[in-house]
Design an enzyme around this catalytic site. Sequence first.
Site, PDB file in Angstrom:
ATOM      1  N   ARG A 265      -9.627   2.099   8.550  1.00  0.00           N
ATOM      2  CA  ARG A 265      -9.369   0.566   8.797  1.00  0.00           C
ATOM      3  C   ARG A 265     -10.534  -0.021   9.468  1.00  0.00           C
ATOM      4  O   ARG A 265     -10.359  -1.344   9.796  1.00  0.00           O
ATOM      5  CB  ARG A 265      -8.228   0.785   9.857  1.00  0.00           C
ATOM      6  CG  ARG A 265      -6.791   0.884   9.546  1.00  0.00           C
ATOM      7  CD  ARG A 265      -5.976  -0.238   8.630  1.00  0.00           C
ATOM      8  NE  ARG A 265      -4.760  -0.812   9.324  1.00  0.00           N
ATOM      9  CZ  ARG A 265      -3.631  -0.004   9.095  1.00  0.00           C
ATOM     10  NH1 ARG A 265      -3.637   1.112   8.539  1.00  0.00           N
ATOM     11  NH2 ARG A 265      -2.428  -0.499   9.487  1.00  0.00           N
TER      12      ARG A 265
ATOM     13  N   ARG B 129      10.857  -1.821  11.298  1.00  0.00           N
ATOM     14  CA  ARG B 129       9.985  -1.492  12.310  1.00  0.00           C
ATOM     15  C   ARG B 129       9.644  -2.465  13.235  1.00  0.00           C
ATOM     16  O   ARG B 129       9.724  -3.692  13.092  1.00  0.00           O
ATOM     17  CB  ARG B 129       8.538  -1.360  11.637  1.00  0.00           C
ATOM     18  CG  ARG B 129       8.600   0.132  10.782  1.00  0.00           C
ATOM     19  CD  ARG B 129       7.260   0.192   9.801  1.00  0.00           C
ATOM     20  NE  ARG B 129       6.254  -0.312  10.408  1.00  0.00           N
ATOM     21  CZ  ARG B 129       5.053  -0.174   9.840  1.00  0.00           C
ATOM     22  NH1 ARG B 129       4.987   0.070   8.526  1.00  0.00           N
ATOM     23  NH2 ARG B 129       3.801  -0.470  10.072  1.00  0.00           N
TER      24      ARG B 129
ATOM     25  N   ARG C 199      -0.803  -8.822  13.741  1.00  0.00           N
ATOM     26  CA  ARG C 199      -1.336  -7.454  12.955  1.00  0.00           C
ATOM     27  C   ARG C 199      -2.126  -8.030  11.652  1.00  0.00           C
ATOM     28  O   ARG C 199      -3.131  -7.429  11.394  1.00  0.00           O
ATOM     29  CB  ARG C 199      -0.107  -6.818  12.369  1.00  0.00           C
ATOM     30  CG  ARG C 199       0.503  -6.034  13.440  1.00  0.00           C
ATOM     31  CD  ARG C 199       1.792  -5.226  13.008  1.00  0.00           C
ATOM     32  NE  ARG C 199       1.660  -4.377  11.682  1.00  0.00           N
ATOM     33  CZ  ARG C 199       2.569  -3.805  10.920  1.00  0.00           C
ATOM     34  NH1 ARG C 199       3.554  -4.562  10.899  1.00  0.00           N
ATOM     35  NH2 ARG C 199       2.342  -2.816   9.950  1.00  0.00           N
TER      36      ARG C 199
ATOM     37  N   ARG D  41      11.436  -6.357   5.313  1.00  0.00           N
ATOM     38  CA  ARG D  41      11.248  -4.957   4.865  1.00  0.00           C
ATOM     39  C   ARG D  41      11.766  -4.154   5.971  1.00  0.00           C
ATOM     40  O   ARG D  41      12.399  -4.155   6.944  1.00  0.00           O
ATOM     41  CB  ARG D  41       9.702  -4.605   5.335  1.00  0.00           C
ATOM     42  CG  ARG D  41       9.348  -3.214   5.196  1.00  0.00           C
ATOM     43  CD  ARG D  41       7.879  -2.926   4.958  1.00  0.00           C
ATOM     44  NE  ARG D  41       7.197  -3.059   6.222  1.00  0.00           N
ATOM     45  CZ  ARG D  41       5.777  -2.710   6.266  1.00  0.00           C
ATOM     46  NH1 ARG D  41       5.230  -2.341   5.265  1.00  0.00           N
ATOM     47  NH2 ARG D  41       5.042  -2.697   7.251  1.00  0.00           N
TER      48      ARG D  41
ATOM     49  N   LYS E  97       0.769  -1.283   0.302  1.00  0.00           N
ATOM     50  CA  LYS E  97       0.064  -0.122   0.115  1.00  0.00           C
ATOM     51  C   LYS E  97       0.795   1.293   0.020  1.00  0.00           C
ATOM     52  O   LYS E  97       0.680   2.134  -0.872  1.00  0.00           O
ATOM     53  CB  LYS E  97      -0.790  -0.002   1.049  1.00  0.00           C
ATOM     54  CG  LYS E  97      -2.046  -0.833   1.398  1.00  0.00           C
ATOM     55  CD  LYS E  97      -2.912  -0.606   2.339  1.00  0.00           C
ATOM     56  CE  LYS E  97      -2.368  -0.573   3.696  1.00  0.00           C
ATOM     57  NZ  LYS E  97      -2.048  -1.681   4.377  1.00  0.00           N
TER      58      LYS E  97
HETATM   59  P1  AMP Z   1       0.682   0.921   9.177  1.00  0.00           P
HETATM   60  O1  AMP Z   1       1.846   1.587   8.974  1.00  0.00           O
HETATM   61  O2  AMP Z   1      -0.404   1.421   8.087  1.00  0.00           O
HETATM   62  O3  AMP Z   1       0.768  -0.587   9.086  1.00  0.00           O
HETATM   63  O4  AMP Z   1       0.200   1.143  10.674  1.00  0.00           O
HETATM   64  C1  AMP Z   1       1.155   0.882  11.696  1.00  0.00           C
HETATM   65  C2  AMP Z   1       0.187   0.900  13.042  1.00  0.00           C
HETATM   66  O5  AMP Z   1      -0.428   2.100  13.241  1.00  0.00           O
HETATM   67  C3  AMP Z   1      -1.089  -0.143  13.132  1.00  0.00           C
HETATM   68  O6  AMP Z   1      -0.547  -1.425  13.482  1.00  0.00           O
HETATM   69  C4  AMP Z   1      -2.004   0.573  13.976  1.00  0.00           C
HETATM   70  O7  AMP Z   1      -1.571   0.443  15.242  1.00  0.00           O
HETATM   71  C5  AMP Z   1      -1.828   2.038  13.624  1.00  0.00           C
HETATM   72  N1  AMP Z   1      -2.683   2.458  12.842  1.00  0.00           N
HETATM   73  C6  AMP Z   1      -2.456   3.197  11.413  1.00  0.00           C
HETATM   74  N2  AMP Z   1      -3.465   3.419  10.881  1.00  0.00           N
HETATM   75  C7  AMP Z   1      -4.465   3.134  11.573  1.00  0.00           C
HETATM   76  C8  AMP Z   1      -5.933   3.302  11.764  1.00  0.00           C
HETATM   77  N3  AMP Z   1      -6.437   3.786  10.598  1.00  0.00           N
HETATM   78  N4  AMP Z   1      -6.823   3.093  12.918  1.00  0.00           N
HETATM   79  C9  AMP Z   1      -6.078   2.665  13.783  1.00  0.00           C
HETATM   80  N5  AMP Z   1      -4.904   2.485  14.014  1.00  0.00           N
HETATM   81  C10 AMP Z   1      -3.994   2.795  12.856  1.00  0.00           C
END
Ligand code: AMP
Length: 218
Positions: A89, A159, A170, A126, A14
């Site tokens: 989400r 990360r 996740r 990654r 993404k």
């Molecule tokens: P990502 O980089 O999109 O994988 O997001 C990393 C982490 O940020 C996720 O595992 C959540 O803990 C938090 N997070 C990101 N976007 C959201 C969202 N729209 N709603 C809730 N938590 C989020």
Amino acid sequence: MARFVLLGLVGVGKGTQAKRLSARLGLAHLATGDLLRRHQEEGTELGLLAKGYMERGELLPDDVVIRMVLGELEKEACRPGCIFDGFPRTVEQALALDRAVGPEGVRKVLYLQVPEEVLLRRLSGRLVCRRCQTPYHRESAPPRVEGKCDVCRGELYQRADDRPEVVGRRLQVQQEELVPLLNYYARQGKLLRVNGDLGMEAVEEAILAALGLLAPRG
Ligand code: AMP
């Protein structure tokens, strides 16, 4: 206003595709995970709150994320439109977005599909730039100089939530949340499914073709 949502499980590409599309279409890239990581680096109140959730691979409360995103939408950078990456989400977040921008405010929703075993392989290798968040992969997309970002020379790191023990959690959380969200956008007639298990350029072309911005390769 051109607003698009990119949906898909963690590791589906993404972030990579959102960056490419935002550059190509001249739209802002609104990545909630990147924003939250920046808050953490800066030690803001939101960053401190987000830390625990993110380390456990859990979602932050809807109201917190919705407030942050609505704040971003007010900014000048989002005027021409934006690509949402990592938001919404949950159906609650999708409803809030529709309330804020109107039912036609989101033009199309692209769902990038990749088999789960491919995702696990992608995530374990990654690396991300600490400064500009550009993603790399140890095997399939290594940086030119080990440990350094090609774009800004920032430091690359894994990360905390890409560690194997957190990745499984996740994926589980995201799968549970994703199905109702796909149904929500399918009912609105906005959902487009795209094969994400291709090379970077091919996925970008598939997205543009799905949006009717490029003729599919025959
Ligand atoms: P990502 O980089 O999109 O994988 O997001 C990393 C982490 O940020 C996720 O595992 C959540 O803990 C938090 N997070 C990101 N976007 C959201 C969202 N729209 N709603 C809730 N938590 C989020």
